[in-house]
Design a protein around this motif. Sequence first.
Motif, PDB file in Angstrom:
ATOM      1  N   VAL A  98      10.838  47.269  61.298  1.00 22.35           N
ATOM      2  CA  VAL A  98      11.876  47.379  60.277  1.00 22.35           C
ATOM      3  C   VAL A  98      11.266  47.579  58.892  1.00 22.35           C
ATOM      4  N   ILE A  99      10.105  46.983  58.656  1.00 20.81           N
ATOM      5  CA  ILE A  99       9.528  46.989  57.306  1.00 20.81           C
ATOM      6  C   ILE A  99       9.275  48.408  56.792  1.00 20.81           C
ATOM      7  N   PRO A 100       8.549  49.265  57.524  1.00 21.95           N
ATOM      8  CA  PRO A 100       8.358  50.631  56.998  1.00 21.95           C
ATOM      9  C   PRO A 100       9.660  51.417  56.898  1.00 21.95           C
ATOM     10  N   GLU A 101      10.615  51.146  57.787  1.00 23.26           N
ATOM     11  CA  GLU A 101      11.907  51.836  57.703  1.00 23.26           C
ATOM     12  C   GLU A 101      12.603  51.507  56.382  1.00 23.26           C
ATOM     13  N   ILE A 102      12.525  50.239  55.974  1.00 27.62           N
ATOM     14  CA  ILE A 102      13.140  49.828  54.708  1.00 27.62           C
ATOM     15  C   ILE A 102      12.391  50.443  53.529  1.00 27.62           C
TER      16      ILE A 102
END
Length: 517
Positions: free
Chosen positions: A399-403
């Motif tokens: 989720v972190i890189p997507e955000i």
Amino acid sequence: MKQPSSWSGRLIDYKIFLPSLFIIIGISIPFSMYESKSLELLNSIFDKIVEVFSWGYVWYALILVAAGLYLSFSKYGKVVLGNPAEKPKFNMFEYASILIAMGVGSTIMRTGMIQWTQVALDPPFGASPESQDALLWGNAYSMFLWSFQVFAIFVMAAPAMAYIIHVKKRPLMRISEACRCIFGDKFTDGIGGKILDILFLVSILSGAAVTLGLGTPIITYNVSALLDMEVTFGLTLIVTIIWVLLFSVSAYLGIEKGIKRLSTFNMYLAAALGVFILIAGPGIFILDYFTDSVGHLMQNYLQLSFYTDSLNTGSATHVQSHMVFWFAYSATWAMLHSIFAAKISKGRTVKEMILTYLLAPTMLSWIATGILGGLGVDRYLSGDVKVLDMVQNQESMTVIPEILMTLPWGSIAIIVFVIVSMIFLTTTLDSTTYTIAAYTSKRDMSKMEPSRNLRIIVAAIITTVALILMQIGGLAPLEVVSGLMGLPIILIQFLTIYAAKRMMDQDKAWIHNVRDK
């Protein structure tokens, strides 16, 4: 300080180092061979602890906060940890930066961004999952994790350790030495003292391996998203080797040239990342949500601090079970943080040391959680990223890189995020390496630094154990074991607090070891 040229093998105390290493290997290999059954057994033990001893961990953390405030604001607070005529080695910004880097590390980059999701899906106090109230509880709880209780756990063995090194000028920087005033010479110099020291090393070696293993995905998942490639063990190995080189060099250079410079540089870089997210991202929402989160935490701080969910007849909520694990896992790191804090606190008063550790990391953690968590919640509310769906159906780190990619210049944001995370973990692990080397060294730690060769050896051992466990699947069991190791460490912590008070009472240190007014 110039290092003697003698080989580190003549400087390390194998009587405590080798048994600790063999215990870690003895635990890890069988658990790795039977990972699913091991995890089932260990989780059942941990679930039983949550069921039976939640109240104990809650009171444990609160008692440490109370003890910290008592030592700080009583006559003991003005006691100088060293020669009262000498100035502290580091100015307050440098000192706070080192403690922040040691106390918070790269974990804040993960919990700040996605910890709120677990609470939003399983909120406490009867809130509905995924509701506005659940979202507020999510970020408030993420802030609560990095507040006064956990930093009290980290620092409260430090007064005793700093006193024996900087005031008593004892040569060995060990828990057994701090407890000499309680148990006497026969126990300290015999098998009892060795057991205390081995317990410390087992908890720290396992915790260090777990931290390296859990910290690596923060980097690999962002790098894989940036380069559009899969997360493989090869990528993990490359990231780990780069990491190891960084923290080995930093550990080799020592506190003054390595850890201090990295820590202060990372404060500026992290601040730049935070400002960029506020300006390029939803700055107004983040500031509003941060304000709401702090307000919600302040209104409910005591409620969270005493939370055991006793009237819930079903399974434990995420907050209850995770809080017990968090305090237990933090306890395994308590002695490491305290010993490192003691080493760098020469010239500081007891009050300065304790309050700096309680306040500086808490402030940084709340700001980081407000910015990173606020960005994540905004992307969830806007629908730009299906955050809650992703954490339920995929590895949460994805989720972190997507955000971050939703920001302008998202690739640059990911690169800076990776660098900040890497430096945070580097400073945590080189502090760990430095402390383990100091703890196992035969040198006089009141006058010297641990051998540079020994620091490199310790770094290699930690890395090897972590890589083997990541490859064979033994990291998850060791993570639970590391949490369980907190139980005996808690008892040792309280012993060191009593030892600090007893030594200062015996010396009347509040009279004889204070600064001139």
